[in-house]
Design an enzyme around this catalytic site. Structure first.
Site: not given
Ligand code: NI
Length: 178
Positions: A46, A51, A89-90, A132-133, A136
């Protein structure tokens, strides 16, 4: 489509609540294409627009073996149950955390054609990714949801080019766990 660099913890864009998308047009669809490409390149499941440095309420979910899809102006309209999960998380490379997420999650959003849709995750990776997204685009990272610093574990970087400068590592401990 363009792969755009992932923003890391410590970048203010990750902390600002994103703005609603007013019109779903070709510029939004181009952004979604870039987000999708960037997510796939980074091997994420995701990604949210902040991000890649864009403060708009757009996320892309890419479950293994499924076509990635976009959610525009996503809102969690129903959640129930609790379960403990490992999460990464990225934007926080090199770490994993153990936290509490919902079992069942329903998200209302627009798709990339501007149609209203509902997506439900139930005790699966999708439910976790949805929470999670959506976090963000509200400026929240998973490290904010940890009960204690002990729940954050340093892992080996998957690739050398994702190694983090020392400053960002300090941010994980300092910024995330207040
Ligand atoms: Ni993330």
């Amino acid at each position: 489509m363009t792969i755009r660099p992932i923003r890391y913890l410590g970048d203010p864009v990750l902390r600002r609540p994103s703005k609603r998308v007013r019109r779903v047009d070709d510029s939004i669809r181009r952004l979604i294409a870039d987000m999708t490409e960037s997510m796939v390149a980074a091997q994420g499941v995701g990604i949210a627009a902040p991000q890649i440095g864009v403060g708009l309420r757009i996320v892309v979910i890419g479950m293994p073996d499924d076509e990635p899809f976009a959610l525009i102006n996503p809102e969690v309209i129903k959640r129930s149950g609790e379960r403990r999960l490992d999460e990464g998380c990225l934007s926080v490379p090199g770490y994993r955390g153990n936290l509490t997420r919902s079992v069942s999650v329903v998200v209302k959003a627009l798709d990339d054609q501007g149609r209203e849709i509902r997506i439900k995750g139930e005790d699966d990776l999708l439910a976790q990714a949805l929470e999670h997204e959506v976090d963000h685009v509200n400026g929240t990272l998973y490290v904010d949801r940890l009960d204690s610093r002990d729940d954050l574990v340093k892992i080996e970087a998957a690739e050398p080019d994702r190694a983090q400068p020392a400053r960002e590592t300090a941010d994980v401990a300092g910024e995330g766990l207040d």
